[in-house]
Design a protein around this motif. Sequence first.
Motif, PDB file in Angstrom:
ATOM      1  N   ARG A 184      81.364  -5.667  44.630  1.00 43.81           N
ATOM      2  CA  ARG A 184      80.722  -6.058  45.881  1.00 43.81           C
ATOM      3  C   ARG A 184      81.437  -5.413  47.084  1.00 43.81           C
ATOM      4  O   ARG A 184      80.792  -4.874  47.981  1.00 43.81           O
ATOM      5  CB  ARG A 184      80.803  -7.587  45.977  1.00 43.81           C
ATOM      6  CG  ARG A 184      79.842  -8.173  46.897  1.00 43.81           C
ATOM      7  CD  ARG A 184      79.690  -9.666  46.680  1.00 43.81           C
ATOM      8  NE  ARG A 184      78.912 -10.174  47.795  1.00 43.81           N
ATOM      9  CZ  ARG A 184      77.607  -9.963  47.947  1.00 43.81           C
ATOM     10  NH1 ARG A 184      76.931  -9.312  47.019  1.00 43.81           N
ATOM     11  NH2 ARG A 184      76.977 -10.403  49.008  1.00 43.81           N
ATOM     12  N   ALA A 185      82.765  -5.451  47.056  1.00 40.18           N
ATOM     13  CA  ALA A 185      83.538  -4.824  48.150  1.00 40.18           C
ATOM     14  C   ALA A 185      83.266  -3.321  48.178  1.00 40.18           C
ATOM     15  O   ALA A 185      83.047  -2.724  49.241  1.00 40.18           O
ATOM     16  CB  ALA A 185      85.030  -5.093  47.957  1.00 40.18           C
ATOM     17  N   LEU A 186      83.249  -2.712  46.988  1.00 34.46           N
ATOM     18  CA  LEU A 186      82.995  -1.278  46.902  1.00 34.46           C
ATOM     19  C   LEU A 186      81.591  -0.951  47.416  1.00 34.46           C
ATOM     20  O   LEU A 186      81.381  -0.001  48.175  1.00 34.46           O
ATOM     21  CB  LEU A 186      83.155  -0.817  45.442  1.00 34.46           C
ATOM     22  CG  LEU A 186      82.955   0.660  45.166  1.00 34.46           C
ATOM     23  CD1 LEU A 186      83.995   1.503  45.921  1.00 34.46           C
ATOM     24  CD2 LEU A 186      83.053   0.959  43.665  1.00 34.46           C
ATOM     25  N   GLY A 187      80.607  -1.771  47.024  1.00 30.50           N
ATOM     26  CA  GLY A 187      79.216  -1.553  47.441  1.00 30.50           C
ATOM     27  C   GLY A 187      79.077  -1.608  48.958  1.00 30.50           C
ATOM     28  O   GLY A 187      78.412  -0.755  49.565  1.00 30.50           O
ATOM     29  N   TYR A 188      79.711  -2.613  49.577  1.00 30.43           N
ATOM     30  CA  TYR A 188      79.633  -2.699  51.047  1.00 30.43           C
ATOM     31  C   TYR A 188      80.341  -1.509  51.704  1.00 30.43           C
ATOM     32  O   TYR A 188      79.878  -0.975  52.714  1.00 30.43           O
ATOM     33  CB  TYR A 188      80.174  -4.049  51.546  1.00 30.43           C
ATOM     34  CG  TYR A 188      79.054  -5.052  51.643  1.00 30.43           C
ATOM     35  CD1 TYR A 188      78.218  -5.068  52.762  1.00 30.43           C
ATOM     36  CD2 TYR A 188      78.772  -5.933  50.602  1.00 30.43           C
ATOM     37  CE1 TYR A 188      77.153  -5.952  52.846  1.00 30.43           C
ATOM     38  CE2 TYR A 188      77.708  -6.818  50.667  1.00 30.43           C
ATOM     39  CZ  TYR A 188      76.898  -6.817  51.793  1.00 30.43           C
ATOM     40  OH  TYR A 188      75.832  -7.669  51.877  1.00 30.43           O
ATOM     41  N   GLY A 189      81.464  -1.097  51.114  1.00 34.15           N
ATOM     42  CA  GLY A 189      82.160   0.083  51.645  1.00 34.15           C
ATOM     43  C   GLY A 189      81.269   1.322  51.564  1.00 34.15           C
ATOM     44  O   GLY A 189      81.123   2.075  52.530  1.00 34.15           O
ATOM     45  N   LEU A 190      80.623   1.489  50.412  1.00 30.01           N
ATOM     46  CA  LEU A 190      79.744   2.659  50.240  1.00 30.01           C
ATOM     47  C   LEU A 190      78.543   2.579  51.179  1.00 30.01           C
ATOM     48  O   LEU A 190      78.064   3.598  51.679  1.00 30.01           O
ATOM     49  CB  LEU A 190      79.282   2.779  48.782  1.00 30.01           C
ATOM     50  CG  LEU A 190      80.383   3.055  47.749  1.00 30.01           C
ATOM     51  CD1 LEU A 190      79.792   3.146  46.351  1.00 30.01           C
ATOM     52  CD2 LEU A 190      81.150   4.342  48.073  1.00 30.01           C
ATOM     53  N   SER A 191      78.079   1.361  51.426  1.00 32.70           N
ATOM     54  CA  SER A 191      76.918   1.232  52.319  1.00 32.70           C
ATOM     55  C   SER A 191      77.291   1.700  53.735  1.00 32.70           C
ATOM     56  O   SER A 191      76.494   2.345  54.413  1.00 32.70           O
ATOM     57  CB  SER A 191      76.383  -0.197  52.330  1.00 32.70           C
ATOM     58  OG  SER A 191      77.224  -1.029  53.101  1.00 32.70           O
ATOM     59  N   ASN A 192      78.504   1.388  54.172  1.00 32.98           N
ATOM     60  CA  ASN A 192      78.947   1.871  55.486  1.00 32.98           C
ATOM     61  C   ASN A 192      79.048   3.400  55.502  1.00 32.98           C
ATOM     62  O   ASN A 192      78.660   4.058  56.468  1.00 32.98           O
ATOM     63  CB  ASN A 192      80.317   1.287  55.852  1.00 32.98           C
ATOM     64  CG  ASN A 192      80.213  -0.191  56.187  1.00 32.98           C
ATOM     65  OD1 ASN A 192      79.144  -0.676  56.563  1.00 32.98           O
ATOM     66  ND2 ASN A 192      81.301  -0.912  56.041  1.00 32.98           N
ATOM     67  N   LEU A 193      79.578   3.936  54.417  1.00 31.60           N
ATOM     68  CA  LEU A 193      79.703   5.392  54.303  1.00 31.60           C
ATOM     69  C   LEU A 193      78.329   6.059  54.365  1.00 31.60           C
ATOM     70  O   LEU A 193      78.129   7.063  55.063  1.00 31.60           O
ATOM     71  CB  LEU A 193      80.397   5.715  52.969  1.00 31.60           C
ATOM     72  CG  LEU A 193      80.513   7.183  52.593  1.00 31.60           C
ATOM     73  CD1 LEU A 193      81.458   7.888  53.555  1.00 31.60           C
ATOM     74  CD2 LEU A 193      81.035   7.327  51.161  1.00 31.60           C
ATOM     75  N   ILE A 194      77.365   5.475  53.652  1.00 29.35           N
ATOM     76  CA  ILE A 194      76.016   6.051  53.635  1.00 29.35           C
ATOM     77  C   ILE A 194      75.374   5.939  55.024  1.00 29.35           C
ATOM     78  O   ILE A 194      74.768   6.878  55.526  1.00 29.35           O
ATOM     79  CB  ILE A 194      75.143   5.358  52.560  1.00 29.35           C
ATOM     80  CG1 ILE A 194      75.686   5.709  51.171  1.00 29.35           C
ATOM     81  CG2 ILE A 194      73.679   5.774  52.687  1.00 29.35           C
ATOM     82  CD1 ILE A 194      75.083   4.913  50.035  1.00 29.35           C
TER      83      ILE A 194
END
Length: 395
Positions: free
Chosen positions: A317-327
């Motif tokens: 979940r933490a990784l997903g939110y991080g990737l969403s910011n990156l995207i």
Amino acid sequence: MDRFEQEHSQNQNRHRILQALRLHGPLARVDLGSIVSLSPASVSSITGDLIRDGLIREVPGGESGRGRGRPKVLIELTPQAACMVAVKLSINRIEVALGDFAGGIGPVAVRALNTLELTGEALIGHFADMIDACIKSIPADFGPLTGIGLAIQGLVHKNETLVWSPALSIRNHNIAAPLAERFRLPVIAMNDADCIALSIRHRAELEAIENLAVVMLGTGVGMGLILGGRLHSASSGAGAEFGHTKYQIDGPLCHCGRRGCIESFVGDYALYRDARSMLDLPNTDALHPSEEQMQALVDLAQSGHPVATSLFQQAGRALGYGLSNLIALIGPDLILVTGSGVRGYEQMEPEMRRALDEALVDTLLTQTEIRPYPWTADLTIRGIVLQVLDGVRGG
Ligand SMILES: [Zn+2]
């Protein structure tokens, strides 16, 4: 075109031909010409020069049987034409290897030591010792030693100053200049995740991808970013500190001394620390659980153990939110997740995808592909070898 421009463009063409051969391996002249978009006459003239200079050679007995007509002779880089020394620094470990002109790597010498105890002088001393030994091992038929590359776990400014590393207590230390002076060679230092991104992109099938993010999971969480086909270095030279972007205000303590970073959920030490607080697991060096310990945790999650499962879900979940910011900020064409921590990708992925779905509108979500990339430990050294060789214009 004046003479200077002509020479410049010729040097560039030589460089492009060398790079294409390094990327694709042995090629027939006609295929090489279509890859670098040069006429058969130009390819033939430049490859003739490069063969005369000893930088490339016709493959002994290698003829491409494809197509009709005369078999085509393949050409390749001469590995011995030049070489460089690659150094990798990570927590409690220094590795050194010789890189050849074709991008190949010789045997890797490893020194295990307590890196956190090192003074700047002692660190340079260890580097210099190991580089010395590597130089002494260069076979007699090898061409010139062209440079030294340092792949560093941590932040590196302007390819020379180590700003911060989880492996070291020293800060803001120029690690390139003393080695350049001692060995009278160009020395460049780079962040390890940047090296890995370069190394991964240096594959024929990824060459066309303009915007690529390589997220590295392991002890820490790093990222190498290629934008517009080039490695992105922030103006601070710090590289992309993806792992220390925030997921939860006042969250768990991170390696960097702050709280709630993505790394404080996804990093090996974070997963193991949280697991130990709930499960009866053997103690470990707080900063780096072993590969076996981490694999055991993944196995536990895979077997459906509720505590281990929920830890990887939380990390996902933490990784997903991080990737969403990156995207949302950059929108890379492709995000590859790698590093030793990719062992837990399967356990993290469902929750990571759910977080991405929650965080991003569909149009953003579909523009970036995310997939795991198999991890091999030599990706770091390969990347620094390629970076140093890239500076060898063969001109
Ligand atoms: Zn942090």
